[in-house]
Design an enzyme around this catalytic site. Structure first.
Site, PDB file in Angstrom:
ATOM      1  N   LYS A 226       0.856  -1.192   0.000  1.00  0.00           N
ATOM      2  CA  LYS A 226       0.000   0.000   0.000  1.00  0.00           C
ATOM      3  C   LYS A 226       0.887   1.235   0.000  1.00  0.00           C
ATOM      4  O   LYS A 226       1.718   1.422   0.893  1.00  0.00           O
ATOM      5  CB  LYS A 226      -0.905  -0.011   1.232  1.00  0.00           C
ATOM      6  CG  LYS A 226      -1.737   1.249   1.359  1.00  0.00           C
ATOM      7  CD  LYS A 226      -2.770   1.144   2.466  1.00  0.00           C
ATOM      8  CE  LYS A 226      -3.520   2.452   2.622  1.00  0.00           C
ATOM      9  NZ  LYS A 226      -4.549   2.375   3.661  1.00  0.00           N
ATOM     10  N   ARG A 236     -10.656   9.971   2.080  1.00  0.00           N
ATOM     11  CA  ARG A 236     -10.523  10.661   3.373  1.00  0.00           C
ATOM     12  C   ARG A 236     -11.654  11.655   3.560  1.00  0.00           C
ATOM     13  O   ARG A 236     -12.091  11.920   4.672  1.00  0.00           O
ATOM     14  CB  ARG A 236      -9.144  11.309   3.475  1.00  0.00           C
ATOM     15  CG  ARG A 236      -8.053  10.229   3.531  1.00  0.00           C
ATOM     16  CD  ARG A 236      -6.651  10.794   3.587  1.00  0.00           C
ATOM     17  NE  ARG A 236      -5.660   9.728   3.404  1.00  0.00           N
ATOM     18  CZ  ARG A 236      -4.379   9.933   3.149  1.00  0.00           C
ATOM     19  NH1 ARG A 236      -3.915  11.162   3.044  1.00  0.00           N
ATOM     20  NH2 ARG A 236      -3.561   8.900   2.988  1.00  0.00           N
ATOM     21  N   LYS A 249       1.300  10.136   5.671  1.00  0.00           N
ATOM     22  CA  LYS A 249       1.429   8.744   6.115  1.00  0.00           C
ATOM     23  C   LYS A 249       2.700   8.076   5.574  1.00  0.00           C
ATOM     24  O   LYS A 249       2.777   6.859   5.469  1.00  0.00           O
ATOM     25  CB  LYS A 249       0.178   7.968   5.692  1.00  0.00           C
ATOM     26  CG  LYS A 249      -1.126   8.546   6.256  1.00  0.00           C
ATOM     27  CD  LYS A 249      -2.325   7.628   6.050  1.00  0.00           C
ATOM     28  CE  LYS A 249      -3.582   8.210   6.704  1.00  0.00           C
ATOM     29  NZ  LYS A 249      -4.745   7.311   6.612  1.00  0.00           N
ATOM     30  N   GLU A 265       7.323  -6.681   1.231  1.00  0.00           N
ATOM     31  CA  GLU A 265       6.132  -6.494   2.069  1.00  0.00           C
ATOM     32  C   GLU A 265       5.150  -7.666   1.887  1.00  0.00           C
ATOM     33  O   GLU A 265       4.595  -8.178   2.850  1.00  0.00           O
ATOM     34  CB  GLU A 265       5.424  -5.177   1.699  1.00  0.00           C
ATOM     35  CG  GLU A 265       6.054  -3.929   2.282  1.00  0.00           C
ATOM     36  CD  GLU A 265       5.706  -3.756   3.757  1.00  0.00           C
ATOM     37  OE1 GLU A 265       5.040  -4.622   4.333  1.00  0.00           O
ATOM     38  OE2 GLU A 265       6.131  -2.742   4.335  1.00  0.00           O
ATOM     39  N   LYS A 280      -2.276  -1.484  -3.827  1.00  0.00           N
ATOM     40  CA  LYS A 280      -3.116  -0.291  -3.765  1.00  0.00           C
ATOM     41  C   LYS A 280      -2.261   0.956  -3.835  1.00  0.00           C
ATOM     42  O   LYS A 280      -1.235   0.994  -3.160  1.00  0.00           O
ATOM     43  CB  LYS A 280      -3.876  -0.343  -2.440  1.00  0.00           C
ATOM     44  CG  LYS A 280      -4.738   0.827  -2.145  1.00  0.00           C
ATOM     45  CD  LYS A 280      -5.337   0.675  -0.768  1.00  0.00           C
ATOM     46  CE  LYS A 280      -6.081   1.961  -0.476  1.00  0.00           C
ATOM     47  NZ  LYS A 280      -6.311   2.147   0.907  1.00  0.00           N
ATOM     48  N   SER A 306     -10.311   5.678  -4.456  1.00  0.00           N
ATOM     49  CA  SER A 306     -11.254   6.791  -4.587  1.00  0.00           C
ATOM     50  C   SER A 306     -10.815   7.836  -5.611  1.00  0.00           C
ATOM     51  O   SER A 306     -11.639   8.350  -6.368  1.00  0.00           O
ATOM     52  CB  SER A 306     -11.442   7.443  -3.216  1.00  0.00           C
ATOM     53  OG  SER A 306     -10.188   7.839  -2.683  1.00  0.00           O
ATOM     54  N   TYR A 345     -15.390   1.130  -6.590  1.00  0.00           N
ATOM     55  CA  TYR A 345     -16.651   1.820  -6.310  1.00  0.00           C
ATOM     56  C   TYR A 345     -17.613   1.702  -7.488  1.00  0.00           C
ATOM     57  O   TYR A 345     -18.768   2.072  -7.380  1.00  0.00           O
ATOM     58  CB  TYR A 345     -16.371   3.298  -5.978  1.00  0.00           C
ATOM     59  CG  TYR A 345     -15.434   3.437  -4.787  1.00  0.00           C
ATOM     60  CD1 TYR A 345     -15.921   3.306  -3.494  1.00  0.00           C
ATOM     61  CD2 TYR A 345     -14.062   3.622  -4.953  1.00  0.00           C
ATOM     62  CE1 TYR A 345     -15.074   3.388  -2.397  1.00  0.00           C
ATOM     63  CE2 TYR A 345     -13.195   3.700  -3.872  1.00  0.00           C
ATOM     64  CZ  TYR A 345     -13.707   3.575  -2.599  1.00  0.00           C
ATOM     65  OH  TYR A 345     -12.857   3.635  -1.523  1.00  0.00           O
TER      66      TYR A 345
HETATM   67  C1  PBG Z   1      -7.415   3.576   5.663  1.00  0.00           C
HETATM   68  C2  PBG Z   1      -7.689   3.345   4.221  1.00  0.00           C
HETATM   69  C3  PBG Z   1      -7.490   4.245   3.168  1.00  0.00           C
HETATM   70  C4  PBG Z   1      -8.028   3.647   2.043  1.00  0.00           C
HETATM   71  C5  PBG Z   1      -8.503   2.382   2.411  1.00  0.00           C
HETATM   72  N1  PBG Z   1      -8.275   2.209   3.757  1.00  0.00           N
HETATM   73  C6  PBG Z   1      -6.948   5.617   3.150  1.00  0.00           C
HETATM   74  C7  PBG Z   1      -5.619   5.899   3.698  1.00  0.00           C
HETATM   75  O1  PBG Z   1      -4.798   5.013   3.910  1.00  0.00           O
HETATM   76  O2  PBG Z   1      -5.373   7.081   3.944  1.00  0.00           O
HETATM   77  C8  PBG Z   1      -8.082   4.290   0.689  1.00  0.00           C
HETATM   78  C9  PBG Z   1      -9.175   3.835  -0.209  1.00  0.00           C
HETATM   79  C10 PBG Z   1      -9.494   4.770  -1.320  1.00  0.00           C
HETATM   80  O3  PBG Z   1      -8.848   5.815  -1.531  1.00  0.00           O
HETATM   81  O4  PBG Z   1     -10.449   4.450  -2.044  1.00  0.00           O
HETATM   82  N2  PBG Z   1      -6.283   3.036   6.179  1.00  0.00           N
END
Ligand code: PBG
Length: 359
Positions: A226, A236, A249, A265, A280, A306, A345
């Protein structure tokens, strides 16, 4: 002269040169081609017959955002077409997903700001929004799989996935909390625990915690590779952590410049007990997805996040892209790269399209 498949593309002396005057003869001479790749594309039936990768509803996992209340559907501004759903509405969505034979939902809570604190304690409340939604969906629509994120960001006042002290993310303390959060979700009936926090060692701790409590049949899908990505912005917005997030992050999510690190990982998460792994974001990281599938041959998932959703919908809503075609093409790209499934989505929309037989 150009050579293809061992034969000259043009016969000497007979091929019209693009710069010569048009010839007077009627029909140009046939090219002597043994291979004409276009033969396999000449009609829909043969295109279908030779197609290597297809998308089916079995490939889809549908992420849903939850909110308190009843009969509530709150639009997410940066994700046109996506709503935060109260539990009863989420049950309705689960029913429609089951009808479309979408195998699994992924649930994300919008936690009321008054329930957020710096420890993310609401994550451990057995009656929190996510647990109520799991119970309701499993009761009303038992045939659909339910997957839940394990991470603290929807619950923390600072918006981080882990515990923070003096601006530093506390890895090991966080892992202990995540293992408890996973247990709370498993007790509510969650089928797949999906740690998205990127703390070191969390998959092993969660697996041990689940097993000790007798949840040996609860699966783990690790957000294994990720990346720290700008494409999570609208998410968010949806879970309400955009305004609260302090800093970024990058000390736990991966650096976009790396791919070898993704393999390390993924290897760790498999060794610690992950049943399935995820890469992701999606389209910007197809190379990583491909390497992961090739290297480990595990059930491998991609998350079309998203921001990817927002980009496509933004262009479609402006009339710049054909939505159905662009969405299908984007999802097929994941299949080609090696994904066994995709969190998207668009799941319900594309599920409808597939059901109608459109591709
Ligand atoms: C939370 C999480 C995130 C997403 C899935 N779980 C956001 C992040 O890590 O800040 C992102 C999913 C998306 O953008 O559709 N840990």
């Amino acid at each position: 002269m150009a050579i293809k498949f061992g034969r000259p593309l043009e016969r000497s002396g007979s091929a019209p040169s693009p710069i010569s005057e048009p010839r007077q003869e009627a029909a140009p001479e046939r090219l002597d081609l043994a291979m004409r790749p276009r033969r396999n594309r000449r009609a829909e039936w043969v295109r279908r017959m030779v197609r290597e990768h297809v998308l089916t509803t079995d490939d889809l996992i549908w992420p849903l955002f939850l909110v308190d209340g009843t009969k509530v559907r709150t639009p997410v501004a940066s994700m046109p077409g996506v709503n935060r759903l109260s539990v009863d509405e989420a049950v309705r969505a689960a029913e429609s997903a089951a009808k479309l034979t979408i195998p699994c939902l992924a649930l994300f809570p919008y936690t009321d700001p008054t329930s957020r604190d710096d420890q993310g304690s609401e994550a451990l409340n057995a009656d929190n929004l996510i647990c109520r939604a799991i119970r309701a969906i499993k009761q009303e629509v038992p045939e659909i799989g339910v997957m839940c994120d394990v991470a603290l960001d929807p619950y923390t006042s600072h918006g981080h996935d882990g515990l923070v002290r003096d601006g530093v993310i506390l890895n090991d303390e966080t892992v202990a909390v995540l293992a408890r959060q996973a247990l709370v979700q498993a007790e509510a009936g969650c089928d797949i625990i999906a740690p998205s926090d990127m703390m070191d060692g969390r998959v092993g701790a969660i697996r041990a915690g689940l097993d000790d409590a007798g949840f040996t049949d609860v699966s783990i899908m690790a957000y294994a590779a990720k990346y720290a990505s700008a494409f999570y912005g609208p998410f968010r917005d949806a879970v309400g952590s955009n305004t609260t997030l302090v800093g970024d992050k990058r000390t736990y999510q991966m650096d976009s410049g790396n791919t070898d690190e993704a393999l390390r990982e993924v290897e760790l998460d498999i060794a610690e007990g992950a049943d399935m792994v995820m890469v992701k974001p999606g389209l910007p990281y197809l190379d990583v997805l491909h390497r992961v599938k090739e290297a480990f041959a595990m059930p491998t998932f991609a998350y079309q996040v998203s921001g990817e959703y927002a980009m496509i919908v933004g262009a479609v809503d402006n009339g710049w892209l054909d939505g159905d075609k662009a969405i299908m093409e984007s999802l097929l790209a994941f299949k080609r790269a090696g994904a066994d499934g995709i969190l998207t989505y668009f799941a319900a929309r594309i599920g409808e399209q597939l059901k109608k037989g459109g591709a």
